[in-house]
Design a protein around this motif. Structure first.
Motif, PDB file in Angstrom:
ATOM      1  N   ALA A 222     -18.340   5.755   9.697  1.00  0.00           N
ATOM      2  CA  ALA A 222     -17.125   6.240   9.035  1.00  0.00           C
ATOM      3  C   ALA A 222     -17.231   6.154   7.532  1.00  0.00           C
ATOM      4  O   ALA A 222     -17.997   5.362   6.979  1.00  0.00           O
ATOM      5  CB  ALA A 222     -15.915   5.430   9.509  1.00  0.00           C
ATOM      6  N   ILE A 223     -16.440   6.987   6.877  1.00  0.00           N
ATOM      7  CA  ILE A 223     -16.191   6.892   5.441  1.00  0.00           C
ATOM      8  C   ILE A 223     -14.708   6.599   5.285  1.00  0.00           C
ATOM      9  O   ILE A 223     -13.862   7.321   5.813  1.00  0.00           O
ATOM     10  CB  ILE A 223     -16.554   8.194   4.713  1.00  0.00           C
ATOM     11  CG1 ILE A 223     -18.054   8.484   4.840  1.00  0.00           C
ATOM     12  CG2 ILE A 223     -16.148   8.116   3.246  1.00  0.00           C
ATOM     13  CD1 ILE A 223     -18.479   9.832   4.271  1.00  0.00           C
ATOM     14  N   LEU A 224     -14.395   5.504   4.575  1.00  0.00           N
ATOM     15  CA  LEU A 224     -13.018   5.063   4.386  1.00  0.00           C
ATOM     16  C   LEU A 224     -12.644   5.232   2.921  1.00  0.00           C
ATOM     17  O   LEU A 224     -13.293   4.663   2.041  1.00  0.00           O
ATOM     18  CB  LEU A 224     -12.880   3.599   4.806  1.00  0.00           C
ATOM     19  CG  LEU A 224     -11.553   2.893   4.533  1.00  0.00           C
ATOM     20  CD1 LEU A 224     -10.401   3.562   5.269  1.00  0.00           C
ATOM     21  CD2 LEU A 224     -11.649   1.418   4.922  1.00  0.00           C
ATOM     22  N   ILE A 225     -11.593   6.008   2.657  1.00  0.00           N
ATOM     23  CA  ILE A 225     -11.237   6.300   1.266  1.00  0.00           C
ATOM     24  C   ILE A 225      -9.736   6.445   1.106  1.00  0.00           C
ATOM     25  O   ILE A 225      -9.029   6.915   1.998  1.00  0.00           O
ATOM     26  CB  ILE A 225     -11.935   7.591   0.779  1.00  0.00           C
ATOM     27  CG1 ILE A 225     -11.705   7.804  -0.721  1.00  0.00           C
ATOM     28  CG2 ILE A 225     -11.495   8.798   1.596  1.00  0.00           C
ATOM     29  CD1 ILE A 225     -12.518   8.923  -1.336  1.00  0.00           C
ATOM     30  N   GLU A 226      -9.243   5.996  -0.047  1.00  0.00           N
ATOM     31  CA  GLU A 226      -7.888   6.321  -0.488  1.00  0.00           C
ATOM     32  C   GLU A 226      -7.980   7.609  -1.315  1.00  0.00           C
ATOM     33  O   GLU A 226      -8.664   7.623  -2.338  1.00  0.00           O
ATOM     34  CB  GLU A 226      -7.332   5.231  -1.384  1.00  0.00           C
ATOM     35  CG  GLU A 226      -7.239   3.854  -0.771  1.00  0.00           C
ATOM     36  CD  GLU A 226      -7.094   2.791  -1.839  1.00  0.00           C
ATOM     37  OE1 GLU A 226      -5.948   2.449  -2.181  1.00  0.00           O
ATOM     38  OE2 GLU A 226      -8.131   2.314  -2.341  1.00  0.00           O
ATOM     39  N   PRO A 227      -7.309   8.673  -0.926  1.00  0.00           N
ATOM     40  CA  PRO A 227      -7.352   9.890  -1.746  1.00  0.00           C
ATOM     41  C   PRO A 227      -6.759   9.684  -3.132  1.00  0.00           C
ATOM     42  O   PRO A 227      -7.112  10.381  -4.068  1.00  0.00           O
ATOM     43  CB  PRO A 227      -6.549  10.908  -0.933  1.00  0.00           C
ATOM     44  CG  PRO A 227      -5.832  10.126   0.086  1.00  0.00           C
ATOM     45  CD  PRO A 227      -6.574   8.872   0.329  1.00  0.00           C
ATOM     46  N   VAL A 228      -5.863   8.719  -3.261  1.00  0.00           N
ATOM     47  CA  VAL A 228      -5.421   8.238  -4.568  1.00  0.00           C
ATOM     48  C   VAL A 228      -5.449   6.716  -4.479  1.00  0.00           C
ATOM     49  O   VAL A 228      -4.710   6.126  -3.698  1.00  0.00           O
ATOM     50  CB  VAL A 228      -4.008   8.717  -4.933  1.00  0.00           C
ATOM     51  CG1 VAL A 228      -3.613   8.203  -6.324  1.00  0.00           C
ATOM     52  CG2 VAL A 228      -3.902  10.226  -4.876  1.00  0.00           C
ATOM     53  N   MET A 262      -0.379   4.266   0.711  1.00  0.00           N
ATOM     54  CA  MET A 262       0.433   4.558  -0.474  1.00  0.00           C
ATOM     55  C   MET A 262       0.546   6.058  -0.731  1.00  0.00           C
ATOM     56  O   MET A 262       1.619   6.583  -1.001  1.00  0.00           O
ATOM     57  CB  MET A 262      -0.155   3.869  -1.702  1.00  0.00           C
ATOM     58  CG  MET A 262       0.045   2.374  -1.732  1.00  0.00           C
ATOM     59  SD  MET A 262      -0.459   1.696  -3.340  1.00  0.00           S
ATOM     60  CE  MET A 262      -0.130  -0.030  -3.065  1.00  0.00           C
ATOM     61  N   SER A 263      -0.566   6.770  -0.664  1.00  0.00           N
ATOM     62  CA  SER A 263      -0.586   8.146  -1.161  1.00  0.00           C
ATOM     63  C   SER A 263       0.174   9.129  -0.293  1.00  0.00           C
ATOM     64  O   SER A 263       0.464  10.244  -0.740  1.00  0.00           O
ATOM     65  CB  SER A 263      -2.037   8.624  -1.338  1.00  0.00           C
ATOM     66  OG  SER A 263      -2.766   8.508  -0.134  1.00  0.00           O
ATOM     67  N   SER A 264       0.553   8.757   0.933  1.00  0.00           N
ATOM     68  CA  SER A 264       1.343   9.669   1.763  1.00  0.00           C
ATOM     69  C   SER A 264       2.709   9.937   1.147  1.00  0.00           C
ATOM     70  O   SER A 264       3.372  10.915   1.502  1.00  0.00           O
ATOM     71  CB  SER A 264       1.506   9.097   3.178  1.00  0.00           C
ATOM     72  OG  SER A 264       2.051   7.793   3.148  1.00  0.00           O
ATOM     73  N   ARG A 265       3.134   9.097   0.207  1.00  0.00           N
ATOM     74  CA  ARG A 265       4.405   9.312  -0.489  1.00  0.00           C
ATOM     75  C   ARG A 265       4.358  10.556  -1.378  1.00  0.00           C
ATOM     76  O   ARG A 265       5.402  11.067  -1.809  1.00  0.00           O
ATOM     77  CB  ARG A 265       4.743   8.090  -1.353  1.00  0.00           C
ATOM     78  CG  ARG A 265       3.907   8.034  -2.594  1.00  0.00           C
ATOM     79  CD  ARG A 265       3.968   6.824  -3.459  1.00  0.00           C
ATOM     80  NE  ARG A 265       5.103   5.968  -3.421  1.00  0.00           N
ATOM     81  CZ  ARG A 265       6.080   5.936  -4.351  1.00  0.00           C
ATOM     82  NH1 ARG A 265       6.029   6.774  -5.378  1.00  0.00           N
ATOM     83  NH2 ARG A 265       7.059   5.090  -4.259  1.00  0.00           N
ATOM     84  N   LEU A 266       3.159  11.074  -1.658  1.00  0.00           N
ATOM     85  CA  LEU A 266       3.022  12.176  -2.607  1.00  0.00           C
ATOM     86  C   LEU A 266       3.319  13.540  -1.997  1.00  0.00           C
ATOM     87  O   LEU A 266       3.451  14.521  -2.710  1.00  0.00           O
ATOM     88  CB  LEU A 266       1.611  12.185  -3.194  1.00  0.00           C
ATOM     89  CG  LEU A 266       1.225  10.931  -3.982  1.00  0.00           C
ATOM     90  CD1 LEU A 266      -0.228  10.992  -4.402  1.00  0.00           C
ATOM     91  CD2 LEU A 266       2.144  10.743  -5.184  1.00  0.00           C
ATOM     92  N   GLY A 267       3.397  13.620  -0.693  1.00  0.00           N
ATOM     93  CA  GLY A 267       3.660  14.896  -0.066  1.00  0.00           C
ATOM     94  C   GLY A 267       3.331  14.860   1.396  1.00  0.00           C
ATOM     95  O   GLY A 267       3.470  13.825   2.055  1.00  0.00           O
ATOM     96  N   LEU A 268       2.860  15.981   1.918  1.00  0.00           N
ATOM     97  CA  LEU A 268       2.472  16.034   3.324  1.00  0.00           C
ATOM     98  C   LEU A 268       1.475  14.941   3.622  1.00  0.00           C
ATOM     99  O   LEU A 268       1.558  14.213   4.594  1.00  0.00           O
ATOM    100  CB  LEU A 268       1.857  17.399   3.637  1.00  0.00           C
ATOM    101  CG  LEU A 268       1.290  17.574   5.042  1.00  0.00           C
ATOM    102  CD1 LEU A 268       2.402  17.444   6.075  1.00  0.00           C
ATOM    103  CD2 LEU A 268       0.590  18.898   5.177  1.00  0.00           C
ATOM    104  N   ALA A 269       0.509  14.808   2.754  1.00  0.00           N
ATOM    105  CA  ALA A 269      -0.449  13.698   2.774  1.00  0.00           C
ATOM    106  C   ALA A 269      -1.188  13.755   1.455  1.00  0.00           C
ATOM    107  O   ALA A 269      -1.399  14.816   0.887  1.00  0.00           O
ATOM    108  CB  ALA A 269      -1.428  13.831   3.938  1.00  0.00           C
TER     109      ALA A 269
END
Length: 482
Positions: A222-228, A262-269
């Motif tokens: 797997a690759i685990l990342i926060e988009p923001v 956290m970043s799901s608060r920014l929109g659809l995802a």
């Protein structure tokens, strides 16, 4: 931290003296608490030198300390407090739960409704099925476990400055130490779970590709990342970087895990928001904080074939266990249903616009005080992009390929997630000075400068925050420009 330079040391000493004089009750409570908790603290991130404030109450977007001082809350409980401290619809949802009893030891109607709402909202991001947990840490623990089991592999690529919960913390120094074959003494202590983590530089496509290409064949699970990145300073991943990760997982048969706590608060995802006009799906996605209405909450979901491993109707030899007494607690389930209605598409758009307003005001202040120069102007899109090109490249290769040097202070953001950040050997001290300066202005924020906006913050609040930042920059611009 390295010893502070003379100028910032004086600023720290002055800030601490002022803070102590104004917060005697907090100081005494902290001292007393140290008899029962190590360092008087049970949540590391809330500690700040010389001692943390003790909060007595919260209402709307205000917090009141035991010392009787009131602050406008720009921390929003690191995103969990998206709805403020007393939203009437969240309060009503919790009262409904209280009236119907709790600790059922059985399934409830509200958890089934919430699961339907969450999968509906994040279906375009790749969430076919969902499971609830008590925290984002738990959500990432189970997502990683599912990826390892589904692929039959062990290695997990993570990124510098990534934070995925208390047992998945990856500061840059630790990543460099890992990348260099653990040469010398570990730069920091941690309690990370003993998975086969492979550290790569966030947002650095070329070096990340080289690291992944060097892995043994069929070893990457797997690759685990926060988009923001949240804890990492509100740094958005570039669309090109996210596309590369998606394509790489497809090519290698690995799982792409998007940490959207956290970043799901920014929109659809957050992942989708980072790649405008594209549908970039994760194999697994993790959530937390705001979706539970501020209650104890986490969730992981994704592809049906992966998530079906948790189907309890499967025989014990085929299924994965996912226990948790409070996974479906009625307080969170009811609050979550209210939260998703409150934070709808219109509310998301308005909150992100308010974040943009704040970023624009701070950016103007940085130019007005001369801390941003003309050479920075072309890099001011979602974040000062030289951040990734400079710090991360230098971290892994020792080379600085950045087209322009990082300023000593800059604003990093995406939508309603913002962070004023400092660079250089004195960065930690400047963060502390800034934190105390803002407290004196009646503004509560994270000691690292993180300011995720909540729904109760107004434009007037934002303008007040920007004015305080400008005053801080004016006061210390000579030292920060040095």
């Amino acid at each position: 931290m390295a010893p502070a330079s003379t100028s910032v040391a004086a600023a720290v000493a002055s800030a601490h003296a002022t803070f102590l004089a104004s917060n005697q009750k907090s100081a005494q409570l902290h001292k007393d608490a140290a008899q029962h908790m190590p360092g008087g603290n049970t949540r590391t991130v809330l500690y700040a030198e010389p001692f943390p404030l003790a909060i007595e109450s919260g209402e709307g977007n205000k917090l009141t300390s035991v010392d009787g001082r009131t602050y406008t809350d720009f921390l929003g409980e690191f995103s969990a407090g998206l709805f403020g401290h007393s939203h009437p619809r969240i309060a009503e949802a919790v009262q409904t739960a209280l009236a119907s009893g709790w600790n059922y030891g059985g399934e409830s109607v509200c958890e089934k409704k919430l699961a339907a709402k969450v999968t509906e909202r994040f279906a375009d991001g790749g969430v076919d099925l969902i499971r609830f947990t008590n925290s984002g840490t738990e959500a990432n623990t189970f997502a990683i476990g599912a990826a390892l089991e589904f692929t039959g592999r062990k290695k997990i690529v993570i990124f510098s400055s990534g934070y995925h919960g208390g047992t998945f913390v990856f500061p840059m120094d630790l990543c460099r130490w890992t990348h260099n074959g653990r040469v010398g003494e570990a730069p920091c202590r941690n309690m990370n779970l003993p998975h086969e983590f492979v550290a790569a530089p966030y947002n650095n496509l070329a070096d990340t590709a080289a690291i992944i290409d060097a892995l043994p064949k069929d070893s990457l699970a797997a690759i685990l990342i926060e988009p923001v990145q949240g804890s990492g300073g509100c740094r958005p991943a570039s669309p090109e970087f996210l596309r590369y990760l998606r394509d790489t997982c497809d090519k290698l048969g690995a799982m792409l895990i998007m940490d959207e706590v956290m970043s799901s608060r920014l929109g659809l995802a957050g992942a989708l928001a980072a790649v405008p006009g594209e549908t970039l799906k994760a194999d697994l996605m993790t959530f937390g904080k705001w979706i539970g209405g501020g209650m104890t909450f986490g969730a992981f979901g994704g592809r049906k074939d992966v998530m079906s491993l948790f189907d309890p109707a499967l025989g014990s030899a085929r299924r994965l266990m996912h226990p948790g007494t409070y996974n479906n607690n009625v307080f969170t389930m009811n609050a979550g249903l209210a939260a998703l209605k409150i934070f709808n598409a219109e509310a998301v758009t308005k909150l992100n616009a308010r974040g943009d307003r704040m970023k624009q005001g701070i950016t103007k202040a940085l130019f007005d005080t001369g801390l941003y120069s003309k050479e920075h102007e072309q890099y001011l899109t979602d974040v000062l992009e030289v951040d990734s090109l400079s710090e991360e490249t230098k971290l892994y290769t020792g080379k600085d390929s950045a087209p322009v040097a990082l300023p000593r202070v800059f604003i990093s953001s995406r939508g309603s997630m913002l962070n004023l950040r400092f660079t250089g050997s004195d960065a930690g001290y400047w963060h502390n000075v800034y934190y105390h300066f803002m407290l004196e202005k009646g503004i509560y924020l994270a000691s690292r400068g993180y300011t995720p906006l909540n729904l109760v913050i107004t434009d007037d609040d934002v303008d007040m925050f920007v004015a305080a930042v400008k005053e801080f920059l004016e006061q210390y611009k000579t030292d920060l420009a040095a």
